[in-house]
Design an enzyme around this catalytic site. Structure first.
Site, PDB file in Angstrom:
ATOM      1  N   HIS A  70     -72.279 -15.517  69.578  1.00 36.78           N
ATOM      2  CA  HIS A  70     -72.695 -16.904  69.811  1.00 36.78           C
ATOM      3  C   HIS A  70     -71.484 -17.823  69.864  1.00 36.78           C
ATOM      4  CE1 HIS A  70     -72.227 -18.158  65.528  1.00 36.78           C
ATOM      5  NE2 HIS A  70     -72.675 -16.956  65.244  1.00 36.78           N
ATOM      6  N   ASP A  72     -71.729 -21.280  69.436  1.00 34.57           N
ATOM      7  CA  ASP A  72     -71.876 -22.473  68.596  1.00 34.57           C
ATOM      8  C   ASP A  72     -71.358 -22.213  67.192  1.00 34.57           C
ATOM      9  OD1 ASP A  72     -74.053 -20.687  68.179  1.00 34.57           O
ATOM     10  OD2 ASP A  72     -75.234 -22.273  67.258  1.00 34.57           O
ATOM     11  N   ASP A 102     -67.023 -16.740  62.250  1.00 40.67           N
ATOM     12  CA  ASP A 102     -68.437 -16.880  62.634  1.00 40.67           C
ATOM     13  C   ASP A 102     -68.585 -17.792  63.849  1.00 40.67           C
ATOM     14  OD1 ASP A 102     -71.202 -16.836  62.577  1.00 40.67           O
ATOM     15  OD2 ASP A 102     -71.361 -18.265  60.940  1.00 40.67           O
ATOM     16  N   GLU A 136     -77.215 -20.077  68.057  1.00 44.30           N
ATOM     17  CA  GLU A 136     -77.524 -19.125  66.996  1.00 44.30           C
ATOM     18  C   GLU A 136     -77.568 -19.791  65.635  1.00 44.30           C
ATOM     19  OE1 GLU A 136     -76.815 -16.164  63.795  1.00 44.30           O
ATOM     20  OE2 GLU A 136     -75.603 -17.905  64.352  1.00 44.30           O
ATOM     21  N   GLU A 137     -76.766 -20.853  65.454  1.00 42.41           N
ATOM     22  CA  GLU A 137     -76.693 -21.498  64.145  1.00 42.41           C
ATOM     23  C   GLU A 137     -77.914 -22.369  63.844  1.00 42.41           C
ATOM     24  OE1 GLU A 137     -74.788 -20.648  61.973  1.00 42.41           O
ATOM     25  OE2 GLU A 137     -72.916 -19.913  62.815  1.00 42.41           O
TER      26      GLU A 137
END
Length: 430
Positions: A70, A72, A102, A136-137
């Site tokens: 991801h 984001d 991340d 995704e977050e």
């Protein structure tokens, strides 16, 4: 060709905070790299500037592997950081910035691996589908959920997937343990509501919804969830006992998690369900009893334990508090033991003779939940060799997030071995 550290730095410099201005600049950068390597990326948006990139590389077998990440990131306050969180600076051998772990670092490793393969004219041993996703977050509504519903055809032939939260090293004093995720806990984000009778704050309450809700939240917060060992977590505990030379006491798992230090972090949150009150909203004036009160709870449950989790929540809430789901996602799991797990483990061991791959269940959740909806089995495998002094779990959503350059380079080598099939065959000691 750009190095993996340069790609990681470039991606970090795009502020893709979620919520924020969207992932489009990072997605355009990613699509350009892929196009310059001769691929034909598909770019689409679920909403303005919420951009996802998908590309397919033909391999020797049509049985496709999905590699997804991801673009984001969660918010970061520059005042709390040593380096600006969107600088992408390389200091003391580490790339600093929000998303270094991340998971822009992992996206950079994937890009560097496939760009290197293209430059050398190497063909993957099976079809590859690359997905660089938005959102995704949050819930994935603008990313993976949109992709699997509106662009399902892009994932035709995919049987397995790899992504974040696995394949990182944990030092165990002489050997390095590499957890490979074979599942993750399900998500149950809930909005709780209590209804009551409005009135003056000076009078004896008739039915105060704030008090009703607070009592329910207290019951949830203080509840001691029972230990539930899923097969994968049980296998992990057995492996850790063999690695450390001392069996893990299954009757004292909380104490054992503390004793094992970083290794204990691999199962501390994975031996039971959990529910944490996170938001509370009630009332509008100090001398008025409101008619309603609301709260949010972050619930997580282990694979196969959804009904047990929800039954327990309902019992704790009582009759006067209702719940509705803000987000409900099942707990996906992947086959273990399996031939594909052995391939992942073999790629790690070929690059690190001290590696000890073990099965692992993620405490949180990833986009693997969305891909599980269309039958894709997801494994957490973003290979990364870490320095012993770096707290991997602490880097997630933490300040001064950073990733070692040498760790990224290690990950590129492991991924290249996996994707091309160029790996040293070794018997895996479990």
């Amino acid at each position: 060709m750009k190095s993996v550290a340069e790609i990681c730095s470039d991606l970090i410099r795009f502020d893709t905070t979620n919520p924020g201005s969207g992932e489009r600049p990072a997605a355009e950068y990613t699509a350009t790299l892929l196009a310059d390597a001769g691929l034909e990326p598909v770019v689409f948006e679920a909403a303005p500037k919420r951009t996802t990139v998908v590309a397919r590389i033909a391999g020797d077998s049509p049985d496709a592997l999905l590699v997804h990440g991801h673009l984001d990131v969660v918010p970061a306050d520059p005042a709390e950081w040593r380096m600006h969180p969107f600088s992408g600076e390389i200091v003391d051998g580490c790339v600093y910035g929000r998303g270094a772990v991340d998971m822009k670092g992992s996206c950079a490793m994937t890009l560097a691996a496939v760009l290197g393969m293209a430059a050398r004219g190497e063909r993957p041993r099976r079809d590859l589908v690359l997905a660089f996703l938005a959102d995704e977050e949050a819930t994935g509504d603008h990313g993976s959920r949109h992709a699997v519903t509106e662009h399902r055809e892009l994932f035709d032939g995919v049987s397995e997937a790899i992504s974040e939260s696995g394949g990182f090293s944990v030092d165990s004093g002489g050997r390095r343990v590499y957890p490979i995720a074979v599942g993750e806990r399900g998500t149950a984000w809930m909005r709780l509501t209590a209804h009551g009778v409005a009135g003056h704050g000076s009078r004896p309450p008739v039915d105060n919804p704030v008090a009703t809700l607070v009592h329910a939240l207290s019951r949830i917060a203080s509840y001691r969830w029972p230990v539930r060992l899923t097969p994968s977590v049980a296998a992990l505990l057995e492996e850790l006992g063999e690695i450390t030379g001392r069996p893990v006491d299954l009757d004292r798992l909380d104490e054992e998690a503390a004793r094992l230090g970083p290794l204990g972090g691999l199962f501390r949150s994975q031996i039971r369900n959990s529910a944490n009150p996170t938001m509370l909203d009630a009332g509008y004036k100090v001398n008025v009893v409101p008619s309603t009160a609301e709260a949010h709870v972050d619930g997580r449950y282990l694979p196969g334990l959804r009904e047990e989790f929800l039954d327990t929540i309902d019992e704790l809430l009582g009759a006067k508090v209702t719940r509705e789901f803000v987000n409900l996602e099942d707990a996906p799991d992947a086959p273990y033991p399996s031939a594909f797990f052995d391939e992942l483990a073999g790629a790690l061991m070929a690059e690190d003779p001290l590696a000890r791959p073990v099965p692992y269940v993620m405490a949180g959740g990833t986009d693997a939940k969305s891909f599980a909806r269309i039958g894709i089995k997801g494994y957490g495998f973003a290979p990364l060799m870490l320095r012993p002094d770096l707290d991997y779990f602490g880097m997630f959503h933490g300040k001064d997030e950073r990733v070692p350059v040498e760790g990224l380079e290690f990950g590129v080598r492991v991924l290249t071995r996996l994707l091309t099939g160029d790996r040293v065959e070794q018997s895996i000691p479990f």
